[in-house]
Design a protein around this motif. Structure first.
Motif, PDB file in Angstrom:
ATOM      1  N   MET A  51     -12.103  -7.084  -2.585  1.00  0.00           N
ATOM      2  CA  MET A  51     -12.334  -8.409  -2.074  1.00  0.00           C
ATOM      3  C   MET A  51     -11.209  -8.774  -1.102  1.00  0.00           C
ATOM      4  O   MET A  51     -10.039  -8.603  -1.405  1.00  0.00           O
ATOM      5  CB  MET A  51     -12.376  -9.394  -3.246  1.00  0.00           C
ATOM      6  N   ASN A  52     -11.575  -9.245   0.057  1.00  0.00           N
ATOM      7  CA  ASN A  52     -10.597  -9.649   1.066  1.00  0.00           C
ATOM      8  C   ASN A  52     -10.083 -11.050   0.777  1.00  0.00           C
ATOM      9  O   ASN A  52     -10.806 -11.883   0.236  1.00  0.00           O
ATOM     10  CB  ASN A  52     -11.214  -9.607   2.459  1.00  0.00           C
ATOM     11  N   LYS A  53      -8.848 -11.284   1.147  1.00  0.00           N
ATOM     12  CA  LYS A  53      -8.225 -12.598   1.003  1.00  0.00           C
ATOM     13  C   LYS A  53      -7.845 -13.108   2.385  1.00  0.00           C
ATOM     14  O   LYS A  53      -7.399 -12.343   3.234  1.00  0.00           O
ATOM     15  CB  LYS A  53      -6.947 -12.512   0.152  1.00  0.00           C
ATOM     16  N   ARG A  54      -8.022 -14.375   2.600  1.00  0.00           N
ATOM     17  CA  ARG A  54      -7.636 -15.001   3.860  1.00  0.00           C
ATOM     18  C   ARG A  54      -6.210 -15.510   3.714  1.00  0.00           C
ATOM     19  O   ARG A  54      -5.861 -16.130   2.714  1.00  0.00           O
ATOM     20  CB  ARG A  54      -8.573 -16.143   4.213  1.00  0.00           C
ATOM     21  N   VAL A  55      -5.394 -15.260   4.740  1.00  0.00           N
ATOM     22  CA  VAL A  55      -4.006 -15.696   4.750  1.00  0.00           C
ATOM     23  C   VAL A  55      -3.777 -16.503   6.022  1.00  0.00           C
ATOM     24  O   VAL A  55      -4.190 -16.096   7.109  1.00  0.00           O
ATOM     25  CB  VAL A  55      -3.049 -14.481   4.731  1.00  0.00           C
ATOM     26  N   THR A  56      -3.124 -17.630   5.872  1.00  0.00           N
ATOM     27  CA  THR A  56      -2.747 -18.444   7.021  1.00  0.00           C
ATOM     28  C   THR A  56      -1.256 -18.280   7.226  1.00  0.00           C
ATOM     29  O   THR A  56      -0.479 -18.366   6.275  1.00  0.00           O
ATOM     30  CB  THR A  56      -3.088 -19.930   6.787  1.00  0.00           C
ATOM     31  N   LEU A  57      -0.883 -18.025   8.457  1.00  0.00           N
ATOM     32  CA  LEU A  57       0.514 -17.720   8.756  1.00  0.00           C
ATOM     33  C   LEU A  57       0.969 -18.546   9.948  1.00  0.00           C
ATOM     34  O   LEU A  57       0.312 -18.527  10.996  1.00  0.00           O
ATOM     35  CB  LEU A  57       0.636 -16.219   9.060  1.00  0.00           C
ATOM     36  N   GLU A  58       2.063 -19.250   9.794  1.00  0.00           N
ATOM     37  CA  GLU A  58       2.656 -19.959  10.925  1.00  0.00           C
ATOM     38  C   GLU A  58       3.674 -19.046  11.573  1.00  0.00           C
ATOM     39  O   GLU A  58       4.433 -18.367  10.893  1.00  0.00           O
ATOM     40  CB  GLU A  58       3.329 -21.245  10.455  1.00  0.00           C
ATOM     41  N   MET A  59       3.645 -19.008  12.905  1.00  0.00           N
ATOM     42  CA  MET A  59       4.598 -18.184  13.634  1.00  0.00           C
ATOM     43  C   MET A  59       4.934 -18.870  14.948  1.00  0.00           C
ATOM     44  O   MET A  59       4.157 -19.695  15.435  1.00  0.00           O
ATOM     45  CB  MET A  59       4.045 -16.778  13.883  1.00  0.00           C
ATOM     46  N   PRO A  60       6.060 -18.516  15.529  1.00  0.00           N
ATOM     47  CA  PRO A  60       6.405 -19.087  16.832  1.00  0.00           C
ATOM     48  C   PRO A  60       5.340 -18.714  17.877  1.00  0.00           C
ATOM     49  O   PRO A  60       4.737 -17.637  17.810  1.00  0.00           O
ATOM     50  CB  PRO A  60       7.745 -18.430  17.178  1.00  0.00           C
ATOM     51  N   GLU A  61       5.140 -19.594  18.808  1.00  0.00           N
ATOM     52  CA  GLU A  61       4.148 -19.377  19.864  1.00  0.00           C
ATOM     53  C   GLU A  61       4.417 -18.072  20.621  1.00  0.00           C
ATOM     54  O   GLU A  61       3.486 -17.337  20.948  1.00  0.00           O
ATOM     55  CB  GLU A  61       4.155 -20.558  20.843  1.00  0.00           C
ATOM     56  N   GLU A  62       5.686 -17.762  20.863  1.00  0.00           N
ATOM     57  CA  GLU A  62       6.030 -16.544  21.604  1.00  0.00           C
ATOM     58  C   GLU A  62       5.567 -15.299  20.849  1.00  0.00           C
ATOM     59  O   GLU A  62       5.090 -14.335  21.445  1.00  0.00           O
ATOM     60  CB  GLU A  62       7.539 -16.455  21.851  1.00  0.00           C
ATOM     61  N   MET A  63       5.725 -15.306  19.530  1.00  0.00           N
ATOM     62  CA  MET A  63       5.295 -14.178  18.712  1.00  0.00           C
ATOM     63  C   MET A  63       3.776 -14.044  18.760  1.00  0.00           C
ATOM     64  O   MET A  63       3.252 -12.942  18.926  1.00  0.00           O
ATOM     65  CB  MET A  63       5.768 -14.353  17.261  1.00  0.00           C
ATOM     66  N   HIS A  64       3.089 -15.146  18.636  1.00  0.00           N
ATOM     67  CA  HIS A  64       1.628 -15.124  18.691  1.00  0.00           C
ATOM     68  C   HIS A  64       1.152 -14.597  20.036  1.00  0.00           C
ATOM     69  O   HIS A  64       0.219 -13.786  20.099  1.00  0.00           O
ATOM     70  CB  HIS A  64       1.056 -16.524  18.440  1.00  0.00           C
ATOM     71  N   GLN A  65       1.791 -15.029  21.101  1.00  0.00           N
ATOM     72  CA  GLN A  65       1.396 -14.571  22.432  1.00  0.00           C
ATOM     73  C   GLN A  65       1.593 -13.073  22.579  1.00  0.00           C
ATOM     74  O   GLN A  65       0.760 -12.386  23.173  1.00  0.00           O
ATOM     75  CB  GLN A  65       2.176 -15.323  23.523  1.00  0.00           C
ATOM     76  N   LEU A  66       2.673 -12.540  22.043  1.00  0.00           N
ATOM     77  CA  LEU A  66       2.900 -11.088  22.089  1.00  0.00           C
ATOM     78  C   LEU A  66       1.808 -10.336  21.332  1.00  0.00           C
ATOM     79  O   LEU A  66       1.314  -9.307  21.796  1.00  0.00           O
ATOM     80  CB  LEU A  66       4.269 -10.735  21.504  1.00  0.00           C
ATOM     81  N   ILE A  67       1.430 -10.854  20.191  1.00  0.00           N
ATOM     82  CA  ILE A  67       0.356 -10.218  19.412  1.00  0.00           C
ATOM     83  C   ILE A  67      -0.937 -10.222  20.206  1.00  0.00           C
ATOM     84  O   ILE A  67      -1.633  -9.204  20.277  1.00  0.00           O
ATOM     85  CB  ILE A  67       0.188 -10.911  18.046  1.00  0.00           C
TER      86      ILE A  67
END
Length: 75
Positions: free
Chosen positions: A1-17
Motif C-alpha cells: 500500500m502506498n502512502k502519501r507524504v507532504t514535504l515542505e522544501m525551499p523553492e530553489e530545491m523544488h525548482q532543481l527537482i
C-alpha cells in the motif's frame, strides 16, 4: 500500500527537482521517488559495509587476497 507524504522544501530545491526531472523525461514526483529509493539503497549498502567492517575488526571475518580467495576453487 502506498502512502502519501507532504514535504515542505525551499523553492530553489523544488525548482532543481523540476528541472532535473524534466531533463530525465520524468515527472517531478516520480523523479523524487527514484532519488529517495537510490538514497535508501545507498544507506543499506553503507550499513552492510559497516557491519562487515565490524566483523573484520572483531576477527569474526578476515580479509584475504584475491589470489588466496581463488586458490583451490578450480579443483
Amino acid at each position: 500500500m502506498n502512502k502519501r507524504v507532504t514535504l515542505e522544501m525551499p523553492e530553489e530545491m523544488h525548482q532543481l527537482i523540476v528541472e532535473y526531472a524534466s531533463e530525465a523525461g520524468a515527472e517531478p514526483d516520480d523523479y523524487l521517488r527514484q532519488m529517495i529509493q537510490r538514497e535508501l539503497e545507498n544507506l543499506q549498502d553503507l550499513t552492510a559495509a559497516e557491519e562487515a567492517m565490524k566483523r573484520i575488526r572483531s576477527g569474526e571475518d578476515k580479509v584475504v587476497s584475491s589470489e588466496e580467495f581463488w586458490r583451490g576453487l578450480d579443483d
